[in-house]
Design an enzyme around this catalytic site. Structure first.
Site, PDB file in Angstrom:
ATOM      1  CG  HIS A  71      30.421  14.983  45.406  1.00  0.00           C
ATOM      2  ND1 HIS A  71      29.813  15.551  44.286  1.00  0.00           N
ATOM      3  CD2 HIS A  71      29.472  14.221  46.009  1.00  0.00           C
ATOM      4  CE1 HIS A  71      28.557  15.136  44.232  1.00  0.00           C
ATOM      5  NE2 HIS A  71      28.327  14.335  45.252  1.00  0.00           N
ATOM      6  CG  HIS A 105      35.774  16.298  38.838  1.00  0.00           C
ATOM      7  ND1 HIS A 105      35.183  17.085  39.804  1.00  0.00           N
ATOM      8  CD2 HIS A 105      36.773  17.071  38.339  1.00  0.00           C
ATOM      9  CE1 HIS A 105      35.781  18.248  39.871  1.00  0.00           C
ATOM     10  NE2 HIS A 105      36.774  18.264  38.992  1.00  0.00           N
ATOM     11  CG  ASP A 131      28.566  17.946  41.693  1.00  0.00           C
ATOM     12  OD1 ASP A 131      29.313  18.784  42.239  1.00  0.00           O
ATOM     13  OD2 ASP A 131      28.858  16.735  41.626  1.00  0.00           O
ATOM     14  CG  HIS A 173      33.170  10.436  39.534  1.00  0.00           C
ATOM     15  ND1 HIS A 173      31.990  11.004  39.118  1.00  0.00           N
ATOM     16  CD2 HIS A 173      32.815   9.540  40.480  1.00  0.00           C
ATOM     17  CE1 HIS A 173      30.978  10.476  39.770  1.00  0.00           C
ATOM     18  NE2 HIS A 173      31.452   9.585  40.602  1.00  0.00           N
ATOM     19  CD  GLU A 213      31.099  14.123  37.174  1.00  0.00           C
ATOM     20  OE1 GLU A 213      30.034  13.591  36.785  1.00  0.00           O
ATOM     21  OE2 GLU A 213      32.089  13.471  37.559  1.00  0.00           O
ATOM     22  CG  ASP A 228      35.726  14.719  43.454  1.00  0.00           C
ATOM     23  OD1 ASP A 228      34.705  14.100  43.795  1.00  0.00           O
ATOM     24  OD2 ASP A 228      35.735  15.563  42.544  1.00  0.00           O
ATOM     25  CG  ASP A 285      33.098  18.435  43.144  1.00  0.00           C
ATOM     26  OD1 ASP A 285      31.942  18.039  43.364  1.00  0.00           O
ATOM     27  OD2 ASP A 285      33.932  17.779  42.506  1.00  0.00           O
ATOM     28  CG  ASP A 325      31.418  18.257  39.642  1.00  0.00           C
ATOM     29  OD1 ASP A 325      30.263  18.355  39.190  1.00  0.00           O
ATOM     30  OD2 ASP A 325      31.907  17.188  40.039  1.00  0.00           O
TER      31      ASP A 325
END
Length: 303
Positions: free
Chosen positions: A128, A104, A230, A143, A275, A130, A126, A228
């Site tokens: 996360h 990412h 995930d 990332h 990702e 980030d 996402d 992303d």
């Protein structure tokens, strides 16, 4: 969508601990990306892959900030600068940039290129945030710093990664469920709008996605969507760099991307998908789902 699509691959895993996401662009292409775009009547021009150095031959300490750590930051800068130039040229040519990652950290380059000639809003799907900086990161992985870098937080302020045309008030992160403590404190003070999976559970992903797009569109000239994989639950997308349980379902993912297409329309300035890790995948199913989600974001409908 009435613009031709220009595809760029960024086979980079320098920003992550796990190797494998460098093969993401190849996996997405192998999953039938071009054929899917053709089926939507979109002209697809594949611009090939941005050159990425091997971690084996690259100094991870090059470009380190004076405080904290950010592994492979020097090499990441070179890759993102090249990607930003390619994306900016595609926009100038009237193309829609579709960027395939890679980890990412490549979003720094994508956003930097699109935001050269416009005020840009960002919707970031996402697990996360980030939003770490070299001073707060527990891992040193870039990332996990992409949003902070784009917004010029911490040691990124005034540097190569900052995109001044992106205002924190026009950034929305959707799907959060794994946020570091220091990162969370900085995020709460940043002006970025966040939607955790608790918000998604309580309100439903359609409402959350519409709100996120409204945040990104408010007073801007376009919206960048960063997906992303995930964001999806690992049961749906096992082949990702950093899987976290409790993500979006298969149908929720499509619904979110369909709302992106319907709501953003021609204001959708660019799209990236990151990702995808074929090493951890099951028969390329994550890449195949990624291609489906790209198609939904660019206008594919059930009927």
């Amino acid at each position: 969508m009435n613009r031709p699509v220009r595809v760029f691959g960024v086979p980079m895993d320098l920003g992550a601990d796990r190797r494998g996401v460098d093969m993401g662009p190849s996996a997405l292409r192998y999953a039938g990306l071009t054929a899917e775009l053709d089926s939507l009547g979109l002209t697809c021009d594949d611009g090939g892959d941005v050159s990425v150095p091997s971690p084996v031959t690259t100094d991870p300490t090059e470009g380190q900030p004076s405080e904290g750590r950010a592994k492979y930051l020097g090499a990441t800068e070179r890759v993102c600068r090249e990607l930003a130039d390619d994306v900016a040229a595609a926009v100038e040519d009237g193309h829609f940039p579709l960027v395939l990652g890679g980890d990412h950290s490549i979003a720094i380059g994508t956003v930097g290129g699109v935001a050269r000639d416009r005020d840009l809003g960002v919707v970031w799907f996402d697990a996360h945030a980030d939003f770490n900086t070299p001073a707060t990161t527990p891992s040193g992985n870039v990332h996990g710093m992409s949003v902070a870098a784009i917004l010029g937080s911490g040691s990124f302020a005034g540097g190569w990664a900052e995109a001044p045309a992106v205002d924190p008030e026009n950034v929305a992160i959707v799907g959060l469920r794994d946020v570091d403590d220091e990162e969370g404190r900085a995020l709460r003070e940043s002006g970025v709008t966040t939607y955790t999976m608790t918000d998604v559970d309580q309100r439903g992903l359609p409402d959350v996605t519409r709100d996120a797009l409204a945040v990104a569109a408010d007073g801007t000239d376009g919206i960048h969507v960063s997906l992303d994989m995930d964001f999806l639950d690992p049961a749906e997308a096992p082949g990702v760099g950093t899987p976290v349980r409790g993500g979006a379902s298969y149908r929720e993912g499509h619904t979110a991307m369909e709302i992106v297409s319907r709501t953003a329309g021609e204001d959708l300035a660019s799209l990236e998908i990151v990702e995808v890790n074929p090493i951890l995948d099951d028969h390329n199913r994550t890449a195949e789902l990624g291609v489906e989600l790209v198609a939904s974001a660019l206008g594919k409908r059930i009927l």
